[in-house]
Scaffold this active site. Structure first.
Site, PDB file in Angstrom:
ATOM      1  N   CYS A 119       0.823  -1.230   0.000  1.00  0.00           N
ATOM      2  CA  CYS A 119       0.000   0.000   0.000  1.00  0.00           C
ATOM      3  C   CYS A 119       0.850   1.270   0.000  1.00  0.00           C
ATOM      4  O   CYS A 119       0.364   2.337  -0.352  1.00  0.00           O
ATOM      5  CB  CYS A 119      -0.912   0.028   1.214  1.00  0.00           C
ATOM      6  SG  CYS A 119      -1.837  -1.484   1.417  1.00  0.00           S
ATOM      7  N   HIS A 136      -3.762   7.070   1.409  1.00  0.00           N
ATOM      8  CA  HIS A 136      -4.072   5.749   0.871  1.00  0.00           C
ATOM      9  C   HIS A 136      -5.500   5.399   1.278  1.00  0.00           C
ATOM     10  O   HIS A 136      -5.947   5.739   2.378  1.00  0.00           O
ATOM     11  CB  HIS A 136      -3.085   4.722   1.440  1.00  0.00           C
ATOM     12  CG  HIS A 136      -3.498   3.307   1.198  1.00  0.00           C
ATOM     13  ND1 HIS A 136      -3.818   2.844  -0.048  1.00  0.00           N
ATOM     14  CD2 HIS A 136      -3.673   2.258   2.059  1.00  0.00           C
ATOM     15  CE1 HIS A 136      -4.168   1.558   0.044  1.00  0.00           C
ATOM     16  NE2 HIS A 136      -4.076   1.192   1.308  1.00  0.00           N
ATOM     17  N   ASN A 162     -10.196  -0.532  -1.866  1.00  0.00           N
ATOM     18  CA  ASN A 162      -8.753  -0.400  -1.634  1.00  0.00           C
ATOM     19  C   ASN A 162      -8.004  -0.928  -2.862  1.00  0.00           C
ATOM     20  O   ASN A 162      -8.065  -2.125  -3.157  1.00  0.00           O
ATOM     21  CB  ASN A 162      -8.376  -1.202  -0.380  1.00  0.00           C
ATOM     22  CG  ASN A 162      -6.905  -1.093  -0.013  1.00  0.00           C
ATOM     23  OD1 ASN A 162      -6.098  -0.602  -0.796  1.00  0.00           O
ATOM     24  ND2 ASN A 162      -6.556  -1.562   1.170  1.00  0.00           N
TER      25      ASN A 162
HETATM   26  O1  UT7 Z   1      -4.391  -1.294   2.750  1.00  0.00           O
HETATM   27  C1  UT7 Z   1      -4.056  -1.424   4.095  1.00  0.00           C
HETATM   28  C2  UT7 Z   1      -4.443  -2.705   4.631  1.00  0.00           C
HETATM   29  N1  UT7 Z   1      -5.753  -2.911   5.124  1.00  0.00           N
HETATM   30  C3  UT7 Z   1      -6.337  -2.160   6.071  1.00  0.00           C
HETATM   31  O2  UT7 Z   1      -5.921  -1.090   6.402  1.00  0.00           O
HETATM   32  C4  UT7 Z   1      -7.557  -2.736   6.721  1.00  0.00           C
HETATM   33  C5  UT7 Z   1      -7.586  -2.386   8.194  1.00  0.00           C
HETATM   34  N2  UT7 Z   1      -8.676  -3.005   8.900  1.00  0.00           N
HETATM   35  C6  UT7 Z   1      -9.977  -2.707   8.663  1.00  0.00           C
HETATM   36  O3  UT7 Z   1     -10.287  -1.900   7.794  1.00  0.00           O
HETATM   37  C7  UT7 Z   1     -11.024  -3.343   9.542  1.00  0.00           C
HETATM   38  O4  UT7 Z   1     -10.397  -4.045  10.577  1.00  0.00           O
HETATM   39  C8  UT7 Z   1     -11.987  -4.285   8.783  1.00  0.00           C
HETATM   40  C9  UT7 Z   1     -12.899  -3.482   7.879  1.00  0.00           C
HETATM   41  C10 UT7 Z   1     -11.222  -5.305   7.978  1.00  0.00           C
HETATM   42  C11 UT7 Z   1     -12.875  -5.029   9.774  1.00  0.00           C
HETATM   43  O5  UT7 Z   1     -13.614  -4.107  10.552  1.00  0.00           O
HETATM   44  P1  UT7 Z   1     -13.645  -4.252  12.136  1.00  0.00           P
HETATM   45  O6  UT7 Z   1     -14.543  -3.194  12.620  1.00  0.00           O
HETATM   46  O7  UT7 Z   1     -12.218  -4.250  12.636  1.00  0.00           O
HETATM   47  O8  UT7 Z   1     -14.327  -5.643  12.318  1.00  0.00           O
HETATM   48  P2  UT7 Z   1     -13.792  -6.940  13.084  1.00  0.00           P
HETATM   49  O9  UT7 Z   1     -12.646  -7.559  12.337  1.00  0.00           O
HETATM   50  O10 UT7 Z   1     -13.582  -6.568  14.513  1.00  0.00           O
HETATM   51  O11 UT7 Z   1     -15.020  -7.911  12.973  1.00  0.00           O
HETATM   52  C12 UT7 Z   1     -16.296  -7.550  13.547  1.00  0.00           C
HETATM   53  C13 UT7 Z   1     -17.299  -8.618  13.135  1.00  0.00           C
HETATM   54  C14 UT7 Z   1     -16.784 -10.044  13.319  1.00  0.00           C
HETATM   55  O12 UT7 Z   1     -17.879 -10.831  13.744  1.00  0.00           O
HETATM   56  P3  UT7 Z   1     -18.088 -11.190  15.317  1.00  0.00           P
HETATM   57  O13 UT7 Z   1     -16.831 -11.917  15.715  1.00  0.00           O
HETATM   58  O14 UT7 Z   1     -18.251  -9.871  15.990  1.00  0.00           O
HETATM   59  O15 UT7 Z   1     -19.296 -12.035  15.298  1.00  0.00           O
HETATM   60  C15 UT7 Z   1     -16.377 -10.470  11.931  1.00  0.00           C
HETATM   61  O16 UT7 Z   1     -16.451 -11.855  11.745  1.00  0.00           O
HETATM   62  O17 UT7 Z   1     -17.580  -8.494  11.729  1.00  0.00           O
HETATM   63  C16 UT7 Z   1     -17.417  -9.767  11.103  1.00  0.00           C
HETATM   64  N3  UT7 Z   1     -17.019  -9.558   9.721  1.00  0.00           N
HETATM   65  C17 UT7 Z   1     -17.912  -9.344   8.746  1.00  0.00           C
HETATM   66  N4  UT7 Z   1     -19.249  -9.289   8.742  1.00  0.00           N
HETATM   67  C18 UT7 Z   1     -19.866  -9.050   7.563  1.00  0.00           C
HETATM   68  C19 UT7 Z   1     -15.763  -9.485   9.197  1.00  0.00           C
HETATM   69  N5  UT7 Z   1     -15.837  -9.240   7.878  1.00  0.00           N
HETATM   70  C20 UT7 Z   1     -17.149  -9.148   7.571  1.00  0.00           C
HETATM   71  C21 UT7 Z   1     -17.842  -8.901   6.372  1.00  0.00           C
HETATM   72  N6  UT7 Z   1     -19.200  -8.855   6.423  1.00  0.00           N
HETATM   73  N7  UT7 Z   1     -17.210  -8.685   5.193  1.00  0.00           N
END
Ligand code: UT7
Length: 336
Positions: free
Chosen positions: A113, A263, A293
């Site tokens: 990135c 980014h 992204n």
């Molecule tokens: O380019 C640079 C690299 N990438 C990044 O910068 C990404 C950085 N991270 C993020 O943007 C966020 O962490 C995410 C968008 C990937 C995830 O958001 P979050 O608010 O951190 O969610 P989480 O990982 O804490 O997950 C919350 C819940 C989980 O379910 P439970 O355990 O609470 O039941 C996940 O399983 O959301 C669930 N989940 C989803 N639900 C629906 C994870 N992905 C999805 C999805 N759709 N696509």
């Protein structure tokens, strides 16, 4: 010392728009979850048969034209990507051939990135030392051919889109205010496995671990994996610090920045960075709602979008900032 500047920018995205609803039909996700957690509304996917080096061509051609140059004026090519066409040679080789630019030195740059910012640093260094006059820098990605469209991959798959951006870095002449001023790059390889795709392991024999008689790479190695929360946390801190470093080095207050082009990984990351820096919301460029992204392509694409919207104009003080896999992060400050 010779000064270096961005003399032209260009972008290109595939025509195919993929909405959150379309992904929700394939995966256990929803438009509501994706919008609330990431800000993404849709992204673009390249058709089968399109490689990263191919996707980059229209973006590069647009950047060269924007610089008022022709291909013959380019004396070095840098190709930043995390989705290269093949294991080797680098995508820069395929790209150079497709651009009909045989003989021009070309290399790949693999800092995910932050690839565009590392690339700007290398390109500007070449120009400043007088080694090259017009460096073509490309950031391009075809993510969609390497994403897990099963529920197990939903956290990563909904984030990424395909796209290409490019810039030409040239000598800045005496009367020209445009200049690349500062470069603050960082990396911390202790977090390499926090966001990675490990299709092969060169320490293993054979380097691709076959499963069964059909030679299938096991699912856990076939797709990208990410510790989203860890990346998120480090991104918010690292991006703020990189902007602050650049401000300090250039004796700038945050209020002196006309435009922040971050980014595009997550709208919430960029909003938190802006809030932490006390930068007004109208000074940030967001494109994630349209393209998701696009990794090494996201900053040049965001610059192009801002220029098309009239928000990025020549003479502006612009801060570029990125964070991503590696971890790698940094900022580049420039007068556009
Ligand atoms: O380019 C640079 C690299 N990438 C990044 O910068 C990404 C950085 N991270 C993020 O943007 C966020 O962490 C995410 C968008 C990937 C995830 O958001 P979050 O608010 O951190 O969610 P989480 O990982 O804490 O997950 C919350 C819940 C989980 O379910 P439970 O355990 O609470 O039941 C996940 O399983 O959301 C669930 N989940 C989803 N639900 C629906 C994870 N992905 C999805 C999805 N759709 N696509």
């Amino acid at each position: 010392m010779v000064r270096a500047r961005i003399s032209g920018i260009g972008m290109h995205v595939p025509e195919r728009v993929v909405t959150n609803d379309e992904l929700s039909a394939l995966l256990d996700t929803s438009d509501d979850w994706i919008r609330k957690r990431t800000g993404i509304g849709e992204r673009r996917y390249a058709d089968e048969g399109v490689s990263t080096s191919t996707l980059a061509i229209p973006a590069a051609e647009a950047a060269i034209a924007d610089a008022g140059l022709t291909k013959g004026d380019i004396d070095f090519i840098i190709f930043a990507t995390l989705s290269p066409d093949h294991h080797f040679p680098g995508s820069s080789s395929y790209f150079q051939a497709k651009m009909d630019m045989a003989g021009v030195p070309a290399m790949d740059l693999r800092t995910q990135c932050t690839g565009f910012l590392y690339g700007l640093t290398v390109a500007a260094s070449f120009v400043r030392t007088g080694l090259y006059k017009n460096v073509l820098l490309v950031g391009a990605e075809v993510h969609s051919h390497a994403l897990d469209f099963s529920d197990a991959g939903r956290d990563v798959t909904v984030l990424f889109g395909d796209g290409a951006g490019a810039a030409v870095i040239s000598v800045s002449h005496a009367e020209d205010p445009s200049e690349l001023h500062s470069f603050h790059l960082h990396s911390d390889g202790r977090y390499a496995s926090s966001l990675c795709l490990e299709v092969w392991d060169i320490a293993a024999k054979p380097y691709i671990q076959h499963e069964g008689q059909h030679g299938v790479v096991p699912p856990q190695a076939r797709w990208p994996r990410m510790n989203g929360r860890e990346v998120f946390r480090h991104a918010v801190v690292g991006m703020q610090q990189a902007v602050q470093e650049a401000c300090q080095a250039n004796e700038l207050g945050i209020e002196d920045i006309d435009l922040l082009v971050p980014h595009q990984a997550n709208m919430r990351i960029n909003e938190l960075v802006a809030r932490g820096l006390k930068l007004p919301a109208e000074k940030i460029v967001h494109t994630i709602h349209r393209y998701g992204n696009t990794t090494a392509a996201s900053i040049p694409m965001a610059m192009c979008q801002a220029a098309a919207d009239g928000r990025l104009q020549r003479g502006m003080k612009v801060m570029l900032v990125a964070f991503g896999s590696g971890f790698t992060w940094g900022s580049v400050y420039l007068t556009y």
